[in-house]
Design an enzyme around this catalytic site. Sequence first.
Site, PDB file in Angstrom:
ATOM      1  N   ASN A  12       0.863  -1.191   0.000  1.00  0.00           N
ATOM      2  CA  ASN A  12       0.000   0.000   0.000  1.00  0.00           C
ATOM      3  C   ASN A  12       0.897   1.239   0.000  1.00  0.00           C
ATOM      4  O   ASN A  12       1.466   1.590   1.019  1.00  0.00           O
ATOM      5  CB  ASN A  12      -0.893  -0.041   1.251  1.00  0.00           C
ATOM      6  CG  ASN A  12      -1.721   1.218   1.423  1.00  0.00           C
ATOM      7  OD1 ASN A  12      -1.819   2.052   0.521  1.00  0.00           O
ATOM      8  ND2 ASN A  12      -2.336   1.355   2.595  1.00  0.00           N
ATOM      9  N   LYS A  14       0.061   4.268  -0.289  1.00  0.00           N
ATOM     10  CA  LYS A  14      -0.585   5.472   0.268  1.00  0.00           C
ATOM     11  C   LYS A  14      -0.346   6.650  -0.689  1.00  0.00           C
ATOM     12  O   LYS A  14      -0.283   6.435  -1.898  1.00  0.00           O
ATOM     13  CB  LYS A  14      -0.094   5.723   1.692  1.00  0.00           C
ATOM     14  CG  LYS A  14      -0.232   4.452   2.567  1.00  0.00           C
ATOM     15  CD  LYS A  14      -0.094   4.683   4.016  1.00  0.00           C
ATOM     16  CE  LYS A  14      -0.254   3.356   4.750  1.00  0.00           C
ATOM     17  NZ  LYS A  14      -0.224   3.500   6.205  1.00  0.00           N
ATOM     18  N   HIS A 104      -9.604   1.185   4.659  1.00  0.00           N
ATOM     19  CA  HIS A 104      -8.343   1.367   5.384  1.00  0.00           C
ATOM     20  C   HIS A 104      -8.579   2.309   6.568  1.00  0.00           C
ATOM     21  O   HIS A 104      -9.376   3.243   6.482  1.00  0.00           O
ATOM     22  CB  HIS A 104      -7.273   1.935   4.440  1.00  0.00           C
ATOM     23  CG  HIS A 104      -5.914   1.938   5.050  1.00  0.00           C
ATOM     24  ND1 HIS A 104      -5.509   2.914   5.931  1.00  0.00           N
ATOM     25  CD2 HIS A 104      -4.887   1.060   4.951  1.00  0.00           C
ATOM     26  CE1 HIS A 104      -4.273   2.631   6.331  1.00  0.00           C
ATOM     27  NE2 HIS A 104      -3.876   1.521   5.760  1.00  0.00           N
ATOM     28  N   GLU A 106      -6.993   4.709   7.654  1.00  0.00           N
ATOM     29  CA  GLU A 106      -6.794   6.144   7.378  1.00  0.00           C
ATOM     30  C   GLU A 106      -8.031   6.745   6.729  1.00  0.00           C
ATOM     31  O   GLU A 106      -8.334   7.922   6.934  1.00  0.00           O
ATOM     32  CB  GLU A 106      -5.525   6.335   6.520  1.00  0.00           C
ATOM     33  CG  GLU A 106      -4.273   6.161   7.375  1.00  0.00           C
ATOM     34  CD  GLU A 106      -3.063   5.615   6.648  1.00  0.00           C
ATOM     35  OE1 GLU A 106      -3.001   5.690   5.411  1.00  0.00           O
ATOM     36  OE2 GLU A 106      -2.162   5.094   7.343  1.00  0.00           O
ATOM     37  N   GLU A 174      -5.607  -5.025  10.399  1.00  0.00           N
ATOM     38  CA  GLU A 174      -4.583  -4.005  10.657  1.00  0.00           C
ATOM     39  C   GLU A 174      -4.913  -3.254  11.944  1.00  0.00           C
ATOM     40  O   GLU A 174      -5.728  -2.317  11.922  1.00  0.00           O
ATOM     41  CB  GLU A 174      -4.538  -3.001   9.505  1.00  0.00           C
ATOM     42  CG  GLU A 174      -4.166  -3.597   8.172  1.00  0.00           C
ATOM     43  CD  GLU A 174      -3.544  -2.548   7.260  1.00  0.00           C
ATOM     44  OE1 GLU A 174      -2.403  -2.750   6.847  1.00  0.00           O
ATOM     45  OE2 GLU A 174      -4.189  -1.526   6.995  1.00  0.00           O
ATOM     46  N   GLY A 180       2.228   2.122  10.912  1.00  0.00           N
ATOM     47  CA  GLY A 180       3.203   3.202  10.834  1.00  0.00           C
ATOM     48  C   GLY A 180       3.876   3.517  12.163  1.00  0.00           C
ATOM     49  O   GLY A 180       4.559   4.525  12.291  1.00  0.00           O
ATOM     50  N   SER A 220       3.258  -2.218  10.467  1.00  0.00           N
ATOM     51  CA  SER A 220       4.692  -2.296  10.737  1.00  0.00           C
ATOM     52  C   SER A 220       5.317  -3.637  10.342  1.00  0.00           C
ATOM     53  O   SER A 220       6.213  -4.146  11.017  1.00  0.00           O
ATOM     54  CB  SER A 220       4.984  -1.956  12.207  1.00  0.00           C
ATOM     55  OG  SER A 220       4.563  -0.623  12.493  1.00  0.00           O
ATOM     56  N   GLY A 242       4.739   1.391   4.860  1.00  0.00           N
ATOM     57  CA  GLY A 242       6.052   2.020   4.756  1.00  0.00           C
ATOM     58  C   GLY A 242       7.100   1.156   4.060  1.00  0.00           C
ATOM     59  O   GLY A 242       7.810   1.631   3.153  1.00  0.00           O
TER      60      GLY A 242
HETATM   61  P1  PGA Z   1       2.695   0.220   7.773  1.00  0.00           P
HETATM   62  O1  PGA Z   1       1.237   0.478   7.133  1.00  0.00           O
HETATM   63  O2  PGA Z   1       3.233  -1.037   7.133  1.00  0.00           O
HETATM   64  O3  PGA Z   1       3.494   1.446   7.373  1.00  0.00           O
HETATM   65  O4  PGA Z   1       2.518   0.084   9.240  1.00  0.00           O
HETATM   66  C1  PGA Z   1       0.360  -0.572   6.886  1.00  0.00           C
HETATM   67  C2  PGA Z   1      -0.905  -0.036   6.248  1.00  0.00           C
HETATM   68  O5  PGA Z   1      -1.345   1.072   6.584  1.00  0.00           O
HETATM   69  O6  PGA Z   1      -1.504  -0.709   5.387  1.00  0.00           O
END
Ligand code: PGA
Length: 262
Positions: A12, A14, A104, A106, A174, A180, A220, A242
């Site tokens: 992803n 983003k 998601h 976010e 998640e 993140g 993460s 990330g």
């Molecule tokens: P992250 O994000 O791997 O940076 O923790 C995962 C996601 O939001 O899908």
Amino acid sequence: MAVKRTPFIAGNWKMNLDHLQSIAFVQKLAWALADAKHDFADAEVAVFPPFTDLRSVQTLVAADSLPIGYGAQDVSAHDSGAYTGEISGAFLKQLDCRYVIIGHSERRTLHAESDAEVNAKVKAAHRHGLVPVICVGETAEDLEAHGPSAVPVAQLRAALDGVDGSKGLVVAYEPVWAIGSGQAATPAQAEQVAAALRALLVELLGEEVAQSTRVLYGGSVKAANIASFLREPNVDGALVGGASLDIPEFASIVRFKKHVGA
Ligand code: PGA
């Protein structure tokens, strides 16, 4: 009965990488993965670029027959009309997207996306032949108040209301506190929730669909911890944020078997 589910590693992006950067990135990713043909073949890989990159990624993947799938990070619940700023599933399908991320955290947090909207978007994805990657997960406060599974299970129940499981889906667990943050869930925590989500899939969609549906862990994930998640029986891959923007790191996640020693 144990069913073999092909591990799925999803990146992803983003709001990162413009359409020119996306071409260079996918090309380099394909080269990095080509070094690892055997392991690579054991996992399905897909990237989720911003909407404006999708046409470029489609052209590259098609021209070079790259074994990399792709999808969008969101889709409108509507098919067409006066919905300024939204993107129809029909447009995504025309760009040969296979997947679309829906719900998601976010989007739920920053855009107040409700369970009902997530459900409508899952149905929109299916109307257009897209496979929804349905994201669920609890906040740190939810975890404290309700324990690990209650909120993700309730979110998935709502997301699947009236949904036809035969049209395909992927579930991504998640935990919001792990996204993140550098603080991933433990493999045991991920397995506990993934097992609860699969039990719900059995209840709502039947044993066959439940056993063939991939349940991913996200939050993460990196090369150093992917193998520990994939050892868990109900965790079938990862949704990576990330670390999906770092080509050697992401390629190393895809080659998780090296870490497992299998
Ligand atoms: P992250 O994000 O791997 O940076 O923790 C995962 C996601 O939001 O899908």
